[in-house]
Design a protein around this motif. Structure first.
Motif, short mmCIF file in Angstrom:
data_model
loop_
_atom_site.label_atom_id
_atom_site.label_comp_id
_atom_site.label_asym_id
_atom_site.label_seq_id
_atom_site.Cartn_x
_atom_site.Cartn_y
_atom_site.Cartn_z
N HIS A 4 0.83 -1.20 0.00
CA HIS A 4 0.00 0.00 0.00
C HIS A 4 0.87 1.25 0.00
CE1 HIS A 4 -3.46 -2.54 0.68
NE2 HIS A 4 -4.22 -1.47 0.50
N LEU A 5 0.39 2.25 -0.69
CA LEU A 5 1.08 3.53 -0.79
C LEU A 5 0.05 4.62 -0.53
CD1 LEU A 5 3.71 5.00 -1.71
CD2 LEU A 5 2.75 4.97 -4.02
N GLU A 6 0.25 5.38 0.53
CA GLU A 6 -0.67 6.48 0.87
C GLU A 6 0.01 7.79 0.50
OE1 GLU A 6 -4.26 7.73 3.40
OE2 GLU A 6 -3.44 5.70 3.43
N LEU A 56 0.07 1.77 -10.18
CA LEU A 56 -0.80 1.83 -9.01
C LEU A 56 -2.22 1.41 -9.34
CD1 LEU A 56 0.39 5.34 -7.75
CD2 LEU A 56 1.16 3.11 -6.93
N ARG A 57 -2.91 0.89 -8.31
CA ARG A 57 -4.35 0.63 -8.38
C ARG A 57 -4.99 1.37 -7.22
NH1 ARG A 57 -3.35 -4.79 -8.08
NH2 ARG A 57 -5.03 -5.01 -6.59
N PHE A 58 -6.07 2.09 -7.51
CA PHE A 58 -6.76 2.86 -6.47
C PHE A 58 -7.27 1.94 -5.37
CE2 PHE A 58 -10.92 4.41 -4.90
CZ PHE A 58 -10.46 5.49 -4.17
N ALA A 59 -7.06 2.35 -4.11
CA ALA A 59 -7.56 1.58 -2.97
C ALA A 59 -8.64 2.33 -2.21
CB ALA A 59 -6.41 1.23 -2.02
N GLU A 123 -9.82 5.90 -9.55
CA GLU A 123 -9.31 5.04 -10.61
C GLU A 123 -8.70 5.86 -11.75
OE1 GLU A 123 -12.72 2.61 -11.54
OE2 GLU A 123 -12.50 1.44 -9.67
N ARG A 124 -9.29 7.01 -12.05
CA ARG A 124 -8.72 7.90 -13.09
C ARG A 124 -7.35 8.41 -12.66
NH1 ARG A 124 -12.15 11.31 -16.64
NH2 ARG A 124 -10.14 11.49 -17.67
N ILE A 125 -7.22 8.75 -11.37
CA ILE A 125 -5.93 9.23 -10.86
C ILE A 125 -4.88 8.13 -10.99
CG2 ILE A 125 -4.68 9.98 -8.78
CD1 ILE A 125 -7.37 11.36 -7.94
N ALA A 126 -5.24 6.89 -10.65
CA ALA A 126 -4.31 5.77 -10.77
C ALA A 126 -3.89 5.57 -12.23
CB ALA A 126 -4.94 4.49 -10.22
#
Length: 162
Positions: A4-6, A56-59, A123-126
């Motif tokens: 995970h990456l915050e 990355l995948r949005f979490a 998801e768009r940001i990822a």
């Protein structure tokens, strides 16, 4: 294996000031904005995300509002060179993230949002992170909220390179 990456949203005070000066300059000279240009409103500020990884995948969103009010986060598709380019309306991404708390909500009440829009926006940001190291956002503070009442970050699942 994914980790995970915050990533915290950080206010870009310099870019916000450049955009405010553009508005001020137009007003002082009695000029109008360029066709399609999006001027920064007094209740808005520019924030940025710096991506240390691209795959990355949005979490999830982590949005904390310490006061009632509404926060609208709008992404931009722009690679910013504020000395050369102005923000154009066509560069704003849809949907925007809308997060709020009402005066009736207690201090520990969760922040409300439109779940589907927030999911799609994340998801768009990822997706954009795959080709960007930095991304810029307009934060609009409404109904009594201001920059001192927010703490915002976005979490991703980062795919490990094998």
């Amino acid at each position: 294996m994914a980790s995970h990456l915050e990533l915290p949203f950080r206010e870009d005070r310099q870019l916000t000031e450049v955009m405010r000066l553009r508005v001020q300059s137009l007003q002082q000279r009695g000029q109008k904005r360029q066709d399609g240009e999006r001027l920064l409103q007094p209740h808005e500020a520019v924030y940025r995300l710096d991506f240390s990884q691209q795959n990355l995948r949005f979490a999830r969103w982590t949005i904390r509002l310490s006061a009632p009010g509404k926060l609208t986060i709008t992404g931009t598709s722009q690679h910013w060179t504020p000395d050369l380019t102005h923000l154009m309306t066509r560069q704003l991404l849809e949907p925007a993230g809308l997060f709020w708390k009402t005066p009736e909500d207690g201090p520990d009440a969760p922040v409300k949002c439109y779940e589907a829009d927030a999911q799609e926006f994340g998801e768009r940001i990822a997706e954009l992170a795959k080709i960007r190291k930095v991304m810029f956002f307009l934060f609009a503070f409404e109904d009594g909220l201001d920059r001192d009442n927010i703490d915002c970050s976005i979490a991703f699942k980062a795919a490990q390179k094998s």
